[in-house]
Design a protein around this motif. Structure first.
Motif, short mmCIF file in Angstrom:
data_model
loop_
_atom_site.label_atom_id
_atom_site.label_comp_id
_atom_site.label_asym_id
_atom_site.label_seq_id
_atom_site.Cartn_x
_atom_site.Cartn_y
_atom_site.Cartn_z
N SER A 146 -4.93 22.84 -6.25
CA SER A 146 -6.19 22.79 -7.00
C SER A 146 -6.05 21.93 -8.25
N GLY A 147 -4.88 22.03 -8.91
CA GLY A 147 -4.64 21.19 -10.08
C GLY A 147 -4.55 19.73 -9.73
N GLN A 148 -3.93 19.41 -8.59
CA GLN A 148 -3.83 18.02 -8.15
C GLN A 148 -5.20 17.43 -7.84
N LYS A 149 -6.06 18.23 -7.18
CA LYS A 149 -7.40 17.74 -6.86
C LYS A 149 -8.21 17.49 -8.13
N ALA A 150 -8.12 18.42 -9.09
CA ALA A 150 -8.88 18.27 -10.34
C ALA A 150 -8.39 17.06 -11.13
N LEU A 151 -7.07 16.86 -11.19
CA LEU A 151 -6.52 15.72 -11.93
C LEU A 151 -6.87 14.41 -11.24
N THR A 152 -6.80 14.38 -9.91
CA THR A 152 -7.16 13.17 -9.17
C THR A 152 -8.60 12.78 -9.44
N LYS A 153 -9.50 13.77 -9.48
CA LYS A 153 -10.91 13.50 -9.75
C LYS A 153 -11.11 12.98 -11.17
#
Length: 371
Positions: A146-153
């Motif tokens: 979830s953190g990776q997806k948020a940071l990627t966005k």
């Protein structure tokens, strides 16, 4: 003045080869289509072929330089345009160890991004003529999906694409091989002086992590690569990246630039992985250095360690030429290495209240003195 190197005139040929081609066309048109001068045409063709062979940097088949130096064109040679009619920009994928922003986690799905300090960041922020995307490590460990997806966005809004590295890989790859092995060696400080057995074990684990990290970078680049993109790899952290990228796609246009000195072949020879690193870098189409001496050292290492042939334009291996260039030898810098500070950003910073206050303090402190 028109026609000077600072104010180019489109009516004036940019090179000797272009001038010869134009003069030939004028002579042919003045002959009115008379075909009786075949010998003259033959002599002109010989001169033009010779001129083209010695004007290597102007030859159109140099794919990387052509892509960086020219606008995006279609198969008919026409400039490609966006839906609104504006010319499309050449896509440039900048790949470096660190992204130009620092990420700070505020919550499970919330991140704050700040522009990072550093010479490479400042230099590449000034690149305006390309549609640039930056690929690199965000500088933080993000183990959860979830953190990776948020940071990627969040990074996508800054035209950045993250490479997620775990803590152990970062420790072995970045703190280990990059900063403990390569950086000291490239600055003539030599390899770490430790117990021989411990050094061998440590070196091998760090070297394996270095290759693993480079493969992770290559996988992200390949995921976002589009036909026609130019991939520009940076610094000693990513010396294996050109090789791994070419294994994905041999037609990919890849450049690699070193932002540190490159040591003499005698120093580079002391590195256990010397040959692997050199061959990995030679997979690039264009290899760049800050000075002629660094470029000369690289070519010398390739000839003395790998037994390859050094050419005026670079290094040749079984008929394939890797161009080697130095910034200080290039008259049109942005044609090969599009780099430079964003001057407008610094000018705008002068108007900030805190900057004006600091300027006032300096003027009061050093009033009446020459600095």
């Amino acid at each position: 003045m028109p026609g000077s190197k600072y104010h180019s005139n489109p009516g004036i040929p940019a090179s000797r080869l272009e001038r010869l081609l134009r003069e030939r066309e004028l002579r042919r048109s003045s002959r009115g289509g008379n075909s009786g001068d075949e010998n003259l045409d033959h002599r002109e063709n010989s001169v033009l072929e010779n001129e083209a062979s010695i004007s290597g940097s102007d030859v159109c088949n140099e794919k990387l330089l052509e892509a960086v130096a020219s606008a995006v064109t279609n198969s008919r040679g026409e400039i490609c345009r966006k839906e609104d009619g504006r010319p499309a920009k050449q896509r440039l994928l900048v790949v470096a160890n660190r992204l130009p922003v620092s990420a700070i986690r505020k919550g499970e799905d919330s991140w704050t991004l700040e522009i990072s300090a550093g010479g490479l960041v400042s230099a590449l922020l000034g690149v305006k003529q390309f549609e640039t995307k930056w690929i690199g490590w965000a500088g933080v460990n993000v183990p959860d999906e979830s953190g990776q997806k948020a940071l990627t966005k969040a990074l996508a809004e800054k035209r950045c694409i993250p490479v997620f590295l775990d803590e152990e890989t970062v420790h072995q790859y970045y703190n280990g091989y990059c900063n403990n092995i390569l950086w000291p060696l490239f600055h003539y400080l030599g390899l770490p002086q430790e117990d021989q057995l411990a050094t061998t074990r440590s070196f091998q684990s760090q070297f394996d992590a270095y290759k693993k990290a480079n493969k992770m970078f290559a996988a992200v680049v390949n995921e976002h690569y589009q036909d026609g993109d130019v991939v520009w790899c940076h610094d000693y952290h990513l010396m294996f990246l050109p090789k791994f990228l070419k294994e994905y796609n041999s037609n990919m246009k890849v450049g690699w630039f070193l932002h540190t000195p490159f040591p003499s072949s005698e120093i580079h020879r002391t590195l256990p992985s010397r040959s692997e690193l050199l061959r990995a870098v030679l997979a690039a189409d264009l290899v760049g250095f800050h000075t002629y001496d660094y470029a000369r050292h690289f070519v010398s290492a390739c000839t003395r360690i790998l037994g390859l042939e050094g050419m005026p334009e670079g290094v040749e291996d079984q008929g394939r030429l890797t161009r080697v260039a130095a910034v200080l030898l290039i008259s049109e810098l942005d044609k090969h290495f599009p780099i430079g500070i964003d001057s407008e950003r610094f000018i705008r910073a002068l108007e900030l209240p805190q900057v004006q206050e600091h300027i006032k303090e300096l003027k009061e402190r050093f009033a009446g003195r020459k600095l």
